[in-house]
Design an enzyme around this catalytic site. Structure first.
Site, PDB file in Angstrom:
ATOM      1  N   GLU A 163     -53.890 -12.417 -81.349  1.00 56.55           N
ATOM      2  CA  GLU A 163     -55.154 -12.741 -82.741  1.00 56.55           C
ATOM      3  C   GLU A 163     -54.988 -13.275 -83.719  1.00 56.55           C
ATOM      4  O   GLU A 163     -55.758 -12.070 -84.824  1.00 56.55           O
ATOM      5  CB  GLU A 163     -56.301 -11.954 -82.515  1.00 56.55           C
ATOM      6  CG  GLU A 163     -56.316 -11.067 -80.755  1.00 56.55           C
ATOM      7  CD  GLU A 163     -58.434 -10.846 -80.944  1.00 56.55           C
ATOM      8  OE1 GLU A 163     -58.236 -10.419 -82.367  1.00 56.55           O
ATOM      9  OE2 GLU A 163     -58.937 -10.504 -79.981  1.00 56.55           O
ATOM     10  N   GLU A 345     -57.141  -9.186 -73.393  1.00 54.13           N
ATOM     11  CA  GLU A 345     -58.038  -8.883 -73.132  1.00 54.13           C
ATOM     12  C   GLU A 345     -59.267  -9.061 -72.758  1.00 54.13           C
ATOM     13  O   GLU A 345     -59.978 -10.241 -72.788  1.00 54.13           O
ATOM     14  CB  GLU A 345     -58.240  -8.444 -74.569  1.00 54.13           C
ATOM     15  CG  GLU A 345     -57.234  -7.629 -75.554  1.00 54.13           C
ATOM     16  CD  GLU A 345     -57.047  -7.107 -76.628  1.00 54.13           C
ATOM     17  OE1 GLU A 345     -58.571  -7.062 -77.365  1.00 54.13           O
ATOM     18  OE2 GLU A 345     -56.014  -7.568 -77.546  1.00 54.13           O
TER      19      GLU A 345
HETATM   20  C1  NOJ Z   1     -59.412  -7.748 -80.093  1.00 55.09           C
HETATM   21  C2  NOJ Z   1     -58.493  -6.133 -81.068  1.00 55.09           C
HETATM   22  O1  NOJ Z   1     -56.929  -7.654 -80.124  1.00 55.09           O
HETATM   23  C3  NOJ Z   1     -58.176  -5.454 -80.097  1.00 55.09           C
HETATM   24  O2  NOJ Z   1     -57.034  -4.720 -81.327  1.00 55.09           O
HETATM   25  C4  NOJ Z   1     -59.872  -4.486 -80.625  1.00 55.09           C
HETATM   26  O3  NOJ Z   1     -59.523  -3.259 -80.750  1.00 55.09           O
HETATM   27  C5  NOJ Z   1     -60.166  -5.377 -79.325  1.00 55.09           C
HETATM   28  N1  NOJ Z   1     -60.042  -6.711 -79.724  1.00 55.09           N
HETATM   29  C6  NOJ Z   1     -61.875  -4.793 -79.614  1.00 55.09           C
HETATM   30  O4  NOJ Z   1     -62.236  -5.170 -80.711  1.00 55.09           O
END
Ligand code: NOJ
Length: 440
Positions: A163, A345
């Site tokens: 990200e 994710e």
């Molecule tokens: C994206 C991130 O990569 C991760 O580190 C985070 O905990 C989750 N989203 C939830 O917000």
């Protein structure tokens, strides 16, 4: 059609969010260690010093992953563990931890997916300018080489960045994540270009040191979902538009240069006067072939101005739920870049707790996953090339500026005793994995 036979069902974490052991075995502070020291930065005043203590409990954790039927595990490497000064001397002890973790995973036939950068930049590099210093791409290459030289014989999936939109957007534009900066567009364009070059140099290094490995990048995705006057084409066009000052949030800004070999034209025209110097050589480096794109998807977005009805389900962290977010995220990405996709994710934050019966009951998470995964199946049925799905997260952990309140895990972590308890949804997910998603 449905999911491929070799579909990679997994779960994900990130180093700073679970490891703890913040100053052990030669690790230096990351920008997140330093950010947490400043009062008011983290909602519950917490930090990552102990977190889930995964650094010391990784064997127990991997055993749990195996018990829960995971086929793959995505984790990240802490750069300040591997090269404490960010550049220069490699810390063998730091590398050893990850090497042992990989061996442990392979012992149980769990495929390791390694993210090289999940936001914990060595603080020693931040004081040299961090992502604003063009030398950072060389430092990142150096770090990548150290990791791949050690793990590349066993790890066959690498993700360069997690990200980039969020670590630059929240960290360097809005200043609510480490390093807490509020940059203007000129600086952001420079930092973004440095990240792109660092990605390119890392891909080159991985190809050289582990030629049989698959390489990709993970983007934060909040897809436009067709509704009202916004049909599929309009949703696609709006989703991939890219303008000042929020270009860092645009997935086109990140993946167009990598896949198409150029930055989005609208943005380049808008920013003619402030765009950093970009050479043909830069673009060649940036646009080396990658093998997949990772998508982190939690939410979606309907047409501008659309108000969702009062009472629409939302999560502990305040995010509305969108049953078809995975479907449209994947469809838009596949249409544009035609690359294999991993959902790196997806998951739900709840107020989970240990019940009187000693279990953790999370029916909302089961329903959320069921709905989202059905959407993913619809995209698979529409012939999008989806290779795997990683639930966020394997266990409850440090949710950045929100601290430890949002619980995203399949496994509950009691932060006082560090006891782990798989939630009901973890057993439900195990059945999904066993049926390869046929039971959805
Ligand atoms: C994206 C991130 O990569 C991760 O580190 C985070 O905990 C989750 N989203 C939830 O917000």
């Amino acid at each position: 059609m449905s999911f491929r036979k070799d579909f990679m069902w997994g779960a994900a974490t990130a180093s700073f969010q679970i490891e703890g052991a913040w100053n052990e075995d030669g690790k230096s502070p990351s920008i997140w260690d330093v950010f947490c020291e400043e009062p008011g930065r983290i909602e519950d005043g917490s930090d990552g010093k102990v977190a889930c203590d995964h650094y010391h409990r990784y064997k127990e954790d991997v055993k749990l992953m195996a018990d829960l039927g995971l086929k793959a595990y995505r984790f990240s490497i802490a750069w300040p563990r591997v090269i404490p000064e960010g550049t220069g001397k490699v810390n063998e002890k730091g590398l050893e931890f990850y090497s042992n973790l990989v061996d442990e995973l392979l012992k149980y036939n769990i495929t390791p997916f390694v993210t090289l950068y999940h936001w914990d930049l060595p603080y020693s590099l931040q004081i040299k300018g961090g992502w604003l210093n063009p030398e950072i791409s060389d430092w990142f290459e150096e770090y990548t080489r150290a990791v791949v030289a050690k793990l590349g014989d066993r790890v066959k999936h690498f993700i360069t960045f997690n990200e980039p939109s969020v670590f630059l957007g929240c960290g360097n534009l809005f200043g609510v994540h480490a390093p807490g900066m509020k940059c203007g567009s000129r600086d952001l364009l420079l930092a973004g270009h440095n990240v792109h070059i660092a990605h390119g140099k890392a891909v080159r290094a991985i190809r050289e040191l582990a030629p049989d490995a698959q390489v990709g990048i993970t983007l934060a995705t909040m897809p436009r979902i067709p509704n009202g006057d916004m049909d599929e084409k309009a949703a696609y066009d709006i989703y991939f538009s890219c303008h000042k000052p929020f270009f860092v949030w645009s997935d086109a800004y990140w993946a167009d240069p990598i896949v198409f070999g150029h930055y989005p034209e609208d943005l380049v025209n808008e920013c003619k006067d402030i765009f950093p110097k970009v050479t043909d050589e830069d673009m060649k480096l940036i646009s080396q072939k990658i093998d997949f794109i990772g998508q982190n998807i939690y939410q979606g977005k309907y047409e501008e101005g659309y108000e969702r009805p009062r009472g629409t389900p939302h999560t502990e962290i305040g995010w509305d739920t969108f049953d078809s977010a995975l479907e449209w995220g994947v469809k838009h990405f596949y249409k544009r870049w035609k690359l294999p996709i991993y959902i790196t994710e997806n998951g739900l934050s709840c107020h989970d707790w240990e019940s009187l019966d000693g279990k953790v009951h999370d029916p909302n998470r089961i329903d959320f996953l069921h709905r989202y995964l059905r959407g993913l199946k619809t995209a698979a049925d529409a012939s999008c090339d989806i290779r795997g799905y990683f639930q966020w997260s394997f266990m409850d952990n440090f949710e950045w500026a929100k601290g430890y309140n949002p619980r995203f895990g399949m496994v509950f972590c009691d932060y006082n005793t560090l006891k782990r308890i798989p939630k009901d949804s973890a057993y439900w997910y195990k059945e999904v994995i066993e049926s390869n998603g046929e039971n959805l």
